[in-house]
Scaffold this active site. Structure first.
Site, PDB file in Angstrom:
ATOM      1  N   GLY A   1      -2.069  -0.047  15.660  1.00  0.00           N
ATOM      2  CA  GLY A   1      -2.045  -1.450  15.256  1.00  0.00           C
ATOM      3  C   GLY A   1      -0.983  -1.714  14.200  1.00  0.00           C
TER       4      GLY A   1
ATOM      5  N   SER B   1       0.797  -1.225   0.000  1.00  0.00           N
ATOM      6  CA  SER B   1       0.000   0.000   0.000  1.00  0.00           C
ATOM      7  C   SER B   1       0.835   1.284   0.000  1.00  0.00           C
ATOM      8  CB  SER B   1      -0.935  -0.072   1.199  1.00  0.00           C
ATOM      9  OG  SER B   1      -1.818   0.987   1.219  1.00  0.00           O
TER      10      SER B   1
HETATM   11  P1  NG1 Z   1      -3.079   2.468  13.296  1.00  0.00           P
HETATM   12  O1  NG1 Z   1      -1.605   2.436  13.083  1.00  0.00           O
HETATM   13  O2  NG1 Z   1      -3.647   1.277  14.016  1.00  0.00           O
HETATM   14  O3  NG1 Z   1      -3.525   3.785  13.891  1.00  0.00           O
HETATM   15  C1  NG1 Z   1      -3.392   3.122  10.740  1.00  0.00           C
HETATM   16  C2  NG1 Z   1      -4.412   4.168  10.420  1.00  0.00           C
HETATM   17  C3  NG1 Z   1      -5.736   3.470  10.111  1.00  0.00           C
HETATM   18  C4  NG1 Z   1      -5.564   2.417   9.027  1.00  0.00           C
HETATM   19  C5  NG1 Z   1      -4.420   1.484   9.367  1.00  0.00           C
HETATM   20  C6  NG1 Z   1      -4.085   0.550   8.217  1.00  0.00           C
HETATM   21  C7  NG1 Z   1      -4.656   6.388  11.435  1.00  0.00           C
HETATM   22  C8  NG1 Z   1      -4.833   7.188  12.663  1.00  0.00           C
HETATM   23  N1  NG1 Z   1      -4.617   5.066  11.568  1.00  0.00           N
HETATM   24  O4  NG1 Z   1      -3.796   2.404  11.869  1.00  0.00           O
HETATM   25  O5  NG1 Z   1      -6.673   4.435   9.751  1.00  0.00           O
HETATM   26  O6  NG1 Z   1      -5.335   3.021   7.794  1.00  0.00           O
HETATM   27  O7  NG1 Z   1      -3.229   2.218   9.664  1.00  0.00           O
HETATM   28  O8  NG1 Z   1      -5.045  -0.415   8.088  1.00  0.00           O
HETATM   29  O9  NG1 Z   1      -4.552   6.946  10.337  1.00  0.00           O
HETATM   30 ZN    ZN Z   2      -3.735   1.070   0.251  1.00  0.00          ZN
END
Ligand code: NG1
Ligand code: ZN
Length: 546
Positions: free
Chosen positions: A512, A68
Site C-alpha cells: 500500500g 515517519s
Molecule cells: P505496505 O507497504 O502496504 O506493505 C508497510 C508495512 C506496514 C505498515 C505500512 C505503513 C510491512 C510488510 N508493511 O505497508 O506494516 O507499516 O507500511 O503504514 O512492513
Molecule cells: Zn512512524
C-alpha cells in the site's frame, strides 16, 4: 472577502504541478512523498481538517506533519480524529479528491460539494491543533497549513515539534476535557506527567534490571525522550538507566540514516553506530516515535530482534496474568490482533500457551486498532513495532470498580490500573511502549534473552517484487490479505508450492506504500523459507509480467 474567495486566493499561493494532478492518494500513512511537492497537498489537508471539525460540531481535529521512517527529503501529512484515532476511513477519499483538484476553481468546487454533502455551516466554529517532526521542510509546510486555517477562519493551536503519538494524545485530551472520559492535561507536560505517574505506580514493588540504550533515529523521539526522562525517577532512585543515542536533530540529513526502528527491522541488524555489548538491552524508535523494536546481541554475538510480535506476546501475557491475579479474569477477555506478517510461531504461542483469542486483519494500523476495540482488552502490534493496547470502556469500569479480595489481588490491580494510564490508547507510541516493556521485564525479572526464549520464531523471508502493475494483485475479502483473488490462477500456484514445505506459509499482496508486491514466506528451516519465498516471488513475477 467571501469564504470562497479567501480559500481560492490562498490556494493560488500553493499550486499543484500539473504532472502530479491525479497522482495523490491519502493512504494508511496519510500523504507521504518528496517534501518539495507537498505544499498544495498540505494546504488542502488544512481545508479538510476545518471541514471535518465543523462537521463534527467544532470538535478539535489534529494535523501531523511527518514522514515517519522515510528519508529526510520526504515529508507527509495526516489527520487525527477527535478521540485521537486515525481519520475515519470514509473521509480518506475526500482528502484525495481535494489534493487532486487541477485548479483553484476546481478546488473551491470540490470544497463546496463537501460543504453541501455534509450540510456544513461555514459560520460555525472549526478547531484544529497541529504539530510536526524535526524535518527541515516542516516549517515551510506549516505555513501552507496555516494559510488554509486562516482562510477558513479556523481556531488554531500550533504545538510546534512533537512526536506523532503526542499529537494524538493532545487531540483526545482537548476533546474530552471536562467530560467523564477526560484523558489527561492538554499539554506536552501533561503527557509526560501522565506517563511518569503511571510508570512510578507500575514500578512500585520492583526495579528495572541493567540499562537500556535507546536509538532515536535522529528524529523527534530524541529530545522528547530526554524530556520524559526528567519526569521519571533517576537510576539511583530505582528509575530507568537509559542511554540515549542517535538523537542529533540538528543534522537533518542524519534522520533515519543507518539507524531507527525501520533500519533495524528491515535489515535485521543493529545500527552500525551501536556500541552495545553482548546481552545489553537496546531499542530503536522510528523518525516520529510511533514505532519501537528491541534487540540485543546474544552470547555468540548474534543479533537478536524483539519486534512487534514479541512486544504483543509480552504485553498480552502480562496483562492476562494481572487480570487473573487481581481476580478479574472472568470479566476481561484479552485478545491479540496481528497481520499476516506476524510470525506463525507467535500466533501459535498466543493461542496454545497463553490461551488467548487472536484476530488477523489486513495491513495498516487502522485495521488493527479497529479490531482491537472489539475486545475488553485488545493488544495489537504490527511486526514492525507499531502498536498499543486498548481497554474498552466496560473493561475500564470493571478494573476501576473491582474490589480485591487479598493483598496479592490488590497489588496486581494497582499495576493493571497503572498500565491503563501508561499505555497510550490512541495510537502506537514508542515512548509509552518503551516504558511498558521496561515495566513488564522488571516485573517478570526477564533479560532480553529470557524474553526471546518464550518461543522460537519460524525462519522467514520478506521479498519485494517489482511488477508492471501491482494493482493486478488483489486479495480475497475476509482473508486478511492471505489469499490472492487475482491474477486468476496465481493463488493455486502459490498453494501448490507451499504444500511442499514443512510448516510452510506464504502469501503475496500489493504494497500500500510502495510500487511493488510483497512476498512473505516462512518454513521450518532458514533455507526452506528462502526457497519458498524465491519460488513464490517467481510466481508473482510470472503473473505480473502478463
Ligand atoms: P505496505 O507497504 O502496504 O506493505 C508497510 C508495512 C506496514 C505498515 C505500512 C505503513 C510491512 C510488510 N508493511 O505497508 O506494516 O507499516 O507500511 O503504514 O512492513
Ligand atoms: Zn512512524
Amino acid at each position: 472577502m467571501s469564504h470562497d474567495e479567501a480559500v481560492k486566493e490562498a490556494s493560488a499561493k500553493h499550486t499543484t504541478p500539473a504532472e502530479l494532478v491525479g497522482k495523490f492518494q491519502y493512504g494508511t500513512a496519510g500523504f507521504r512523498m518528496k517534501a518539495k511537492i507537498l505544499d498544495s497537498v498540505v494546504y488542502r489537508v488544512g481545508l479538510l481538517a476545518s471541514l471535518r471539525s465543523r462537521k463534527l460540531n467544532g470538535q478539535t481535529i489534529g494535523v501531523m506533519i511527518t514522514a515517519s521512517h522515510n528519508p529526510p527529503e520526504d515529508n507527509g501529512v495526516k489527520l487525527v480524529d477527535p478521540m485521537g484515532e486515525m481519520l475515519e476511513a470514509a473521509w480518506e477519499k475526500y482528502a484525495t479528491q481535494l489534493a487532486n483538484a487541477d485548479s483553484d476553481d476546481h478546488l473551491v468546487h470540490v470544497y463546496n460539494e463537501l460543504v453541501k454533502t455534509f450540510k456544513i455551516n461555514l459560520d460555525a466554529p472549526a478547531r484544529v491543533i497541529f504539530a510536526r517532526d524535526t524535518r527541515a521542510s516542516g516549517s515551510r509546510l506549516v505555513e501552507c497549513l496555516n494559510d488554509a486555517l486562516t482562510a477558513t477562519k479556523t481556531e488554531v493551536t500550533d504545538y510546534r515539534i512533537l512526536t506523532t503519538p503526542q499529537l494524538h494524545y493532545l487531540v483526545r485530551c482537548v476533546n474530552t476535557k471536562g467530560t467523564q472520559d477526560e484523558y489527561g492535561e492538554v499539554s506536552e507536560k501533561g503527557y509526560y506527567e501522565k506517563l511518569a505517574a503511571a510508570f512510578k505506580q507500575a514500578m512500585e514493588h520492583t526495579k528495572p534490571q541493567g540499562h537500556l540504550t535507546v536509538d532515536c533515529a535522529n528524529g523527534v523521539g530524541g529530545p522528547k525522550l530526554r524530556e520524559l526522562l526528567k519526569y521519571l525517577p533517576s537510576p539511583a532512585d530505582g528509575g530507568l538507566d537509559v542511554k540515549v543515542v542517535n538523537d542529533d536533530v540538528h543534522k537533518p540529513e542524519s534522520l533515519n540514516h543507518q539507524c531507527g526502528a525501520d533500519f533495524v527491522k528491515t535489515g535485521q541488524r543493529a545500527p552500525p553506530s551501536s556500541k552495545a555489548g553482548p546481552g545489553d538491552r537496546c531499542c530503536s524508535l522510528d523518525g516520529d516515535a510511533d514505532r519501537i523494536v528491541f534487540y540485543f546481541q546474544d552470547e555468540k554475538n548474534v543479533f537478536r530482534l524483539l519486534d512487534g510480535d514479541r512486544i504483543a506476546t509480552l504485553a498480552a501475557s502480562f496483562i492476562a496474568e494481572l487480570a487473573r491475579q487481581s481476580g478479574l479474569m472472568d470479566k476481561l477477555t484479552v485478545g491479540v490482533v496481528q497481520t499476516a506478517y506476524a510470525n506463525g510461531a507467535s500466533t501459535t504461542y498466543i493461542q496454545k500457551n497463553l490461551g488467548l483469542q487472536i484476530v488477523c486483519t489486513p495491513t495498516g494500523v487502522k485495521h488493527l486498532h479497529h479490531a482491537a476495540t472489539r475486545f475488553d482488552v485488545g493488544v495489537y502490534f504490527e511486526a514492525n513495532g507499531h502498536g498499543t493496547v486498548v481497554f474498552s470502556p466496560s473493561a475500564l469500569k470493571s478494573i476501576h470498580t473491582h474490589q480485591p479480595q487479598s493483598p496479592a489481588q490488590a497489588d496486581a490491580l494497582t499495576t493493571l490500573i497503572a498500565l491503563t494510564d501508561l499505555i497510550n490508547q490512541t495510537v502506537g507510541d514508542a515512548l509509552s511502549d518503551l516504558l511498558l516493556v521496561e515495566v513488564i521485564l522488571a516485573h517478570k525479572g526477564f533479560s532480553c534473552a529470557e524474553w526471546l526464549q518464550t518461543y522460537t520464531d519460524l525462519p522467514n523471508r520478506l521479498v519485494r517484487v517489482e511488477v508492471a502493475d501491482r494493482n493486478l494483485f488483489t486479495t480475497v475479502e475476509g482473508t486478511a490479505e492471505r489469499q490472492l483473488a487475482t491474477p486468476a490462477g496465481a493463488q493455486k500456484d502459490i498453494e501448490k508450492i507451499v504444500a511442499k514445505y514443512k510448516d510452510g506459509r506464504s502469501f503475496a499482496r500489493a504494497s500500500g506504500t510502495e510500487d511493488a508486491v510483497r512476498v512473505y514466506a516462512e518454513a521450518s528451516t532458514r533455507a526452506e523459507a528462502e526457497d519458498l519465498a524465491a519460488a513464490v516471488a517467481q510466481i508473482v513475477r510470472k503473473y505480473g509480467a502478463k
